[in-house]
Scaffold this motif. Structure first.
Motif, PDB file in Angstrom:
ATOM      1  N   THR A   1       0.803  -1.227   0.000  1.00 51.83           N
ATOM      2  CA  THR A   1       0.000   0.000   0.000  1.00 51.83           C
ATOM      3  C   THR A   1       0.832   1.271   0.000  1.00 51.83           C
ATOM      4  OG1 THR A   1      -0.108  -0.017   2.417  1.00 51.83           O
ATOM      5  CG2 THR A   1      -1.894  -1.116   1.221  1.00 51.83           C
ATOM      6  N   GLY A   2       2.120   1.182   0.261  1.00 53.36           N
ATOM      7  CA  GLY A   2       2.949   2.373   0.416  1.00 53.36           C
ATOM      8  C   GLY A   2       3.254   3.075  -0.891  1.00 53.36           C
ATOM      9  N   GLY A   3       3.595   4.345  -0.768  1.00 49.94           N
ATOM     10  CA  GLY A   3       3.924   5.160  -1.924  1.00 49.94           C
ATOM     11  C   GLY A   3       5.417   5.414  -2.029  1.00 49.94           C
ATOM     12  N   ASN A   4       5.775   6.541  -2.624  1.00 51.51           N
ATOM     13  CA  ASN A   4       7.176   6.863  -2.866  1.00 51.51           C
ATOM     14  C   ASN A   4       7.930   7.112  -1.557  1.00 51.51           C
ATOM     15  OD1 ASN A   4       9.267   7.205  -4.793  1.00 51.51           O
ATOM     16  ND2 ASN A   4       9.199   9.410  -4.388  1.00 51.51           N
ATOM     17  N   GLY A   5       7.251   7.609  -0.533  1.00 49.28           N
ATOM     18  CA  GLY A   5       7.905   7.813   0.763  1.00 49.28           C
ATOM     19  C   GLY A   5       8.398   6.504   1.355  1.00 49.28           C
ATOM     20  N   LEU A   6       7.612   5.448   1.202  1.00 49.22           N
ATOM     21  CA  LEU A   6       8.040   4.134   1.680  1.00 49.22           C
ATOM     22  C   LEU A   6       9.233   3.638   0.876  1.00 49.22           C
ATOM     23  CD1 LEU A   6       7.292   1.726   3.602  1.00 49.22           C
ATOM     24  CD2 LEU A   6       6.235   0.735   1.590  1.00 49.22           C
ATOM     25  N   ARG A   7       9.241   3.922  -0.408  1.00 50.52           N
ATOM     26  CA  ARG A   7      10.373   3.518  -1.255  1.00 50.52           C
ATOM     27  C   ARG A   7      11.656   4.187  -0.792  1.00 50.52           C
ATOM     28  NH1 ARG A   7      12.134   6.288  -5.884  1.00 50.52           N
ATOM     29  NH2 ARG A   7      13.637   5.097  -7.030  1.00 50.52           N
ATOM     30  N   VAL A   8      11.592   5.489  -0.514  1.00 47.72           N
ATOM     31  CA  VAL A   8      12.785   6.218  -0.053  1.00 47.72           C
ATOM     32  C   VAL A   8      13.227   5.695   1.311  1.00 47.72           C
ATOM     33  CG1 VAL A   8      13.610   8.488   0.659  1.00 47.72           C
ATOM     34  CG2 VAL A   8      12.256   8.265  -1.424  1.00 47.72           C
ATOM     35  N   THR A   9      12.266   5.432   2.199  1.00 44.39           N
ATOM     36  CA  THR A   9      12.601   4.903   3.518  1.00 44.39           C
ATOM     37  C   THR A   9      13.234   3.518   3.408  1.00 44.39           C
ATOM     38  OG1 THR A   9      10.709   6.116   4.397  1.00 44.39           O
ATOM     39  CG2 THR A   9      11.663   4.459   5.816  1.00 44.39           C
ATOM     40  N   THR A  10      12.748   2.704   2.482  1.00 47.18           N
ATOM     41  CA  THR A  10      13.333   1.381   2.267  1.00 47.18           C
ATOM     42  C   THR A  10      14.758   1.497   1.730  1.00 47.18           C
ATOM     43  OG1 THR A  10      11.130   0.511   1.818  1.00 47.18           O
ATOM     44  CG2 THR A  10      12.975  -0.839   1.128  1.00 47.18           C
ATOM     45  N   LEU A  11      14.983   2.462   0.837  1.00 49.83           N
ATOM     46  CA  LEU A  11      16.350   2.708   0.349  1.00 49.83           C
ATOM     47  C   LEU A  11      17.275   3.079   1.498  1.00 49.83           C
ATOM     48  CD1 LEU A  11      15.638   4.697  -2.924  1.00 49.83           C
ATOM     49  CD2 LEU A  11      16.868   2.552  -2.767  1.00 49.83           C
ATOM     50  N   VAL A  12      16.826   3.978   2.372  1.00 52.76           N
ATOM     51  CA  VAL A  12      17.639   4.399   3.528  1.00 52.76           C
ATOM     52  C   VAL A  12      17.896   3.204   4.437  1.00 52.76           C
ATOM     53  CG1 VAL A  12      17.624   5.834   5.600  1.00 52.76           C
ATOM     54  CG2 VAL A  12      16.906   6.803   3.420  1.00 52.76           C
ATOM     55  N   PHE A  13      16.863   2.405   4.681  1.00 48.08           N
ATOM     56  CA  PHE A  13      17.024   1.216   5.524  1.00 48.08           C
ATOM     57  C   PHE A  13      18.067   0.263   4.931  1.00 48.08           C
ATOM     58  CE2 PHE A  13      15.999  -3.158   6.615  1.00 48.08           C
ATOM     59  CZ  PHE A  13      15.922  -3.107   7.996  1.00 48.08           C
ATOM     60  N   GLY A  14      17.980  -0.005   3.631  1.00 47.24           N
ATOM     61  CA  GLY A  14      18.932  -0.916   2.999  1.00 47.24           C
ATOM     62  C   GLY A  14      20.359  -0.405   3.053  1.00 47.24           C
ATOM     63  N   ILE A  15      20.530   0.895   2.806  1.00 46.71           N
ATOM     64  CA  ILE A  15      21.874   1.475   2.835  1.00 46.71           C
ATOM     65  C   ILE A  15      22.443   1.462   4.244  1.00 46.71           C
ATOM     66  CG2 ILE A  15      23.158   3.624   2.489  1.00 46.71           C
ATOM     67  CD1 ILE A  15      21.186   4.145   0.106  1.00 46.71           C
ATOM     68  N   LEU A  16      21.629   1.852   5.236  1.00 41.90           N
ATOM     69  CA  LEU A  16      22.108   1.838   6.622  1.00 41.90           C
ATOM     70  C   LEU A  16      22.389   0.419   7.103  1.00 41.90           C
ATOM     71  CD1 LEU A  16      19.922   4.559   8.366  1.00 41.90           C
ATOM     72  CD2 LEU A  16      22.336   4.673   7.775  1.00 41.90           C
ATOM     73  N   THR A  17      21.605  -0.539   6.679  1.00 45.73           N
ATOM     74  CA  THR A  17      21.858  -1.936   7.039  1.00 45.73           C
ATOM     75  C   THR A  17      23.205  -2.383   6.497  1.00 45.73           C
ATOM     76  OG1 THR A  17      19.501  -2.428   7.098  1.00 45.73           O
ATOM     77  CG2 THR A  17      20.978  -4.292   6.852  1.00 45.73           C
ATOM     78  N   ALA A  18      23.507  -2.015   5.256  1.00 45.16           N
ATOM     79  CA  ALA A  18      24.796  -2.391   4.659  1.00 45.16           C
ATOM     80  C   ALA A  18      25.951  -1.692   5.374  1.00 45.16           C
ATOM     81  CB  ALA A  18      24.801  -2.044   3.176  1.00 45.16           C
TER      82      ALA A  18
END
Length: 195
Positions: A139-156
Motif C-alpha cells: 500500500t505504500g507510496g514513494n515515501g516508503l520507497r525512499v525509507t526502504t532505500l535508507v534502511f537498505g543502505i544503513l543496514t549495509a
C-alpha cells in the motif's frame, strides 16, 4: 426479397458474401437492435477507451514485480535475523551478569553488560523498522520507497562496522534491498496510481 443496391442499403447482406450455394440465408436486422455475433465489422460505433484511466495512460500495475517482492522477503529475513540477534545479546548480557560472581569467569565478567543491552535494544528497534517497512509494501507510496532505500543502505553500512564478522548476511541483504527498491520496477510500483 430483394435488397436492392447493396451500397445504399445498410440492412443488406455484407459485401463479398453470396446468398445460396451453401451460404446461409441472412435475415435483415431491424434498426435500433444491437448487432448479433458474426456480423461483418463496420456497422455501429467504435468502442470507446476505458473510463477509469486517462486516454493513453498505462494501465495500473495489478501485481507486485518480482524484484519488489524479493525486497519484501529480504526484509522479513532481516526480521528473523534480528530476533536471533536480540535473543543472543540479551542472553549474553544475563550470562555475564551471572558470571560476575564466579572467579573462573573473571575476564568475561569485566565486559560491560550495558553495551550488550544497548545492542539488544538497537537490534529490537531495527527489527520493528523492518517489520513496518515489510507490512506496508503493498500500500505504500514513494515515501516508503525512499525509507526502504535508507534502511537498505544503513543496514549495509552497519554490517561493515561495528558488526563486521556477523554482518555479512546483513551486508548482502541491505545492498539487495536498496537495489530492488531503487530500480525502475520499484519506482513504478511505489509510484503507481491507486484508484
Amino acid at each position: 426479397m430483394s435488397y436492392g443496391d447493396p451500397n445504399n442499403n445498410p440492412y443488406g447482406p455484407p459485401q463479398g458474401q453470396q446468398q445460396g450455394y451453401g451460404y446461409p440465408q441472412q435475415q435483415p436486422q431491424a434498426p435500433g437492435y444491437p448487432q448479433q455475433q458474426g456480423q461483418a465489422p463496420g456497422y455501429g460505433y467504435p468502442q470507446a477507451p476505458p473510463v477509469q484511466q486517462p486516454y493513453g495512460a498505462p494501465a495500473p500495475m495489478a501485481a507486485m514485480p518480482g524484484t519488489v517482492g524479493a525486497a519484501r522477503v529480504m526484509l522479513w529475513v532481516i526480521v528473523g535475523l534480528q530476533i536471533i540477534g536480540v535473543l543472543l545479546f540479551a542472553f549474553a548480557a544475563v550470562a555475564i551478569d551471572k558470571a560476575k560472581d564466579d572467579e573462573a569467569f573473571a575476564q568475561i565478567a569485566d565486559y560491560p553488560t550495558g553495551v550488550l543491552w544497548g545492542f539488544s535494544v538497537f537490534a529490537l528497534a531495527w527489527l520493528v523498522w523492518a517489520v513496518m517497512l515489510a507490512t506496508k509494501f503493498s500500500t505504500g507510496g514513494n515515501g516508503l520507497r525512499v525509507t526502504t532505500l535508507v534502511f537498505g543502505i544503513l543496514t549495509a553500512v552497519f554490517a561493515l562496522y561495528p558488526f563486521t564478522i556477523a554482518g555479512i548476511i546483513h551486508l548482502v541483504l541491505g545492498i539487495l534491498i536498496a537495489v530492488f527498491a531503487g530500480n525502475s520496477k520499484g519506482k513504478a510500483w511505489f509510484n503507481r496510481p491507486r484508484y
